[in-house]
Design an enzyme around this catalytic site. Structure first.
Site, short mmCIF file in Angstrom:
data_model
loop_
_atom_site.label_atom_id
_atom_site.label_comp_id
_atom_site.label_asym_id
_atom_site.label_seq_id
_atom_site.Cartn_x
_atom_site.Cartn_y
_atom_site.Cartn_z
N ASP A 181 0.79 -1.24 0.00
CA ASP A 181 0.00 0.00 0.00
C ASP A 181 0.83 1.29 0.00
O ASP A 181 0.27 2.37 0.14
CB ASP A 181 -0.95 0.00 1.20
CG ASP A 181 -0.22 -0.14 2.53
OD1 ASP A 181 0.93 -0.64 2.54
OD2 ASP A 181 -0.79 0.26 3.56
N GLU A 264 10.46 -4.09 12.58
CA GLU A 264 11.64 -3.52 11.90
C GLU A 264 12.86 -3.60 12.83
O GLU A 264 13.94 -4.06 12.43
CB GLU A 264 11.41 -2.05 11.53
CG GLU A 264 10.27 -1.79 10.56
CD GLU A 264 8.92 -1.59 11.24
OE1 GLU A 264 8.80 -1.92 12.45
OE2 GLU A 264 8.00 -1.10 10.57
C1 UGA Z 1 3.07 -0.28 9.40
C2 UGA Z 1 4.40 -0.61 8.73
O1 UGA Z 1 4.59 0.22 7.60
C3 UGA Z 1 4.37 -2.08 8.34
O2 UGA Z 1 5.49 -2.40 7.57
C4 UGA Z 1 4.28 -2.91 9.59
O3 UGA Z 1 4.20 -4.27 9.27
C5 UGA Z 1 3.00 -2.52 10.31
O4 UGA Z 1 2.93 -1.10 10.52
C6 UGA Z 1 2.95 -3.21 11.65
O5 UGA Z 1 3.82 -2.93 12.46
O6 UGA Z 1 2.03 -4.00 11.90
P1 UGA Z 1 0.64 -0.37 8.28
O7 UGA Z 1 0.34 0.49 7.11
O8 UGA Z 1 0.09 0.04 9.61
O9 UGA Z 1 2.18 -0.54 8.36
O10 UGA Z 1 0.26 -1.91 8.00
P2 UGA Z 1 -0.45 -2.57 6.75
O11 UGA Z 1 -0.13 -1.82 5.52
O12 UGA Z 1 -1.86 -2.80 7.09
O13 UGA Z 1 0.28 -3.99 6.70
C7 UGA Z 1 1.63 -4.16 6.32
C8 UGA Z 1 1.75 -5.19 5.19
O14 UGA Z 1 1.28 -6.45 5.67
C9 UGA Z 1 0.94 -4.84 3.95
O15 UGA Z 1 1.67 -5.16 2.79
C10 UGA Z 1 -0.30 -5.72 4.09
O16 UGA Z 1 -0.85 -6.11 2.84
C11 UGA Z 1 0.22 -6.93 4.87
N1 UGA Z 1 -0.79 -7.52 5.77
C12 UGA Z 1 -1.52 -6.75 6.62
C13 UGA Z 1 -0.99 -8.89 5.77
O17 UGA Z 1 -0.34 -9.62 5.00
N2 UGA Z 1 -1.92 -9.44 6.63
C14 UGA Z 1 -2.67 -8.68 7.47
O18 UGA Z 1 -3.54 -9.23 8.21
C15 UGA Z 1 -2.46 -7.29 7.46
MN MN Z 2 0.58 0.13 5.16
#
Ligand code: UGA
Ligand code: MN
Length: 323
Positions: A181, A264
């Site tokens: 995203d 991270e």
């Molecule tokens: C922030 C950070 O930018 C992420 O890299 C980090 O993993 C996350 O916080 C965290 O600490 O949990 P954020 O935008 O809040 O990111 O998180 P998402 O974009 O919702 O998820 C990160 C990635 O994991 C995305 O590529 C998403 O597609 C994937 N994801 C998310 C999954 O594969 N499964 C899930 O249930 C949720």
């Molecule tokens: Mn994100």
């Protein structure tokens, strides 16, 4: 005697005008051609040298910038690890990221779904990109999925699966965790490709500060600027660093912990021995933003379709695409 003189004058002025216009049009043609044929993936070129100096690692790093064409096999490979999961925005996000990667030479895209089965629409999208990719699965372990309270470790099983793939198949080059995203400037991929160990750079749209970045003074790393320090040794976002494949291979234990908010930091600490003073500083000494933590607005799942009423219409097919 007067007539020929006037005539000479007219000829001279006309010739000058024609000559001047010729030069003008030539100059336009050159600049026009340049912009038309400029390789979209070409980096900035410093005159008189084959190298552009992107600031870096407390020592300056020379980035060869002669061969950026999309088909250049001599570029070090770049592995892009993208976690993804089924939700209303998934296909839109992946489409956007795919199109960015299609403008980037010599990459291999690891798209890793947090799912038990591959999503057919994702498979189809990947095939249509023409990119070199692997479509893998890495569901979030049940213990975290069932968790009722607090944040979940999003994308962690996916990224660890990506690391395992790199350990098995990659021999050189660089890898980067690119969430599905975010928004990526092509310049990011040009720069991280030459990471020797671990490179870092600013990420825009993070926390109330609006950016997360190493702090740099006089070309030297001074610390981290991040809205959520939380006692982390490496208070950075997932999109804010890239790692050399060899550096990972030399550290067989390195992996990402299932610790929300500390993924991270945990991963970078697992790259021991590695200290903040060794960070290679990219994005012109961290003065540019080449990646943005965009975050799409969350959409509710689409409302149910009245299949009886819309039987035999396009809406039935569209409904299969939507979440
Ligand atoms: C922030 C950070 O930018 C992420 O890299 C980090 O993993 C996350 O916080 C965290 O600490 O949990 P954020 O935008 O809040 O990111 O998180 P998402 O974009 O919702 O998820 C990160 C990635 O994991 C995305 O590529 C998403 O597609 C994937 N994801 C998310 C999954 O594969 N499964 C899930 O249930 C949720
Ligand atoms: Mn994100």
């Amino acid at each position: 005697m007067r007539l020929p003189l006037t005539m000479y004058l007219v000829i001279f002025v006309s010739a000058s005008v024609v000559f001047y216009q010729y030069h003008l049009s030539k100059a336009w043609m050159i600049s026009h051609n340049n912009s038309q044929f400029r390789d979209l993936s070409a980096g900035p070129i410093e005159k008189g040298t084959n190298y552009t100096y992107y600031a870096s690692k407390n020592i300056s790093q020379a980035v060869p910038c002669t061969d950026f064409s999309l088909s250049n096999p001599q570029l070090p490979p770049l592995y892009i690890i993208t976690p993804t999961y089924r939700r209303p925005e998934q296909l839109a996000e992946l489409t956007r990221l795919a199109h960015t990667l299609m403008l980037t030479p010599n990459i291999h895209w690891l798209v890793i779904e947090d799912a038990e089965q591959k999503t057919e629409l994702v498979t189809d999208l990947l095939q249509r990109t023409g990119l070199s990719y692997d479509h893998l699965l890495a569901p979030m372990p049940e213990i975290y999925k069932k968790k009722k309270k607090g944040p979940k470790p999003r994308g962690v099983s996916n990224r660890n699966k990506g690391l395992a793939w790199i350990r098995k198949y990659a021999k050189d080059g660089v890898f980067y965790f690119a969430d599905d995203d975010n928004t990526y400037d092509l310049q990011l991929f040009r720069e991280i490709r030459y990471t020797k160990q671990v490179s870092m750079f600013p990420v825009g749209l993070i926390t109330k500060l609006g950016v997360s970045s190493p702090i740099v003074r006089n070309g030297k790393f001074m610390g981290f600027y991040d809205g959520w320090m939380a006692g982390r040794k490496f208070p950075v976002d997932m999109a804010g660093f890239a790692v050399s494949v060899n550096f990972l291979l030399e550290r067989p234990k390195a992996e990402m912990p299932f610790k929300p908010g500390f993924e991270e930091d945990g991963f970078l600490k697992s790259l021991v021995p590695f200290e903040p003073y060794e960070i290679e500083l990219l994005a012109e000494n961290c003065t540019k933003i080449w990646v943005w933590h965009t975050q799409a607005k969350r959409n509710d799942p689409s409302q149910p379709l009245d299949f009886a009423k819309y039987n035999n219409t396009n809406l039935v097919l569209l409904k299969h695409i939507l979440v």
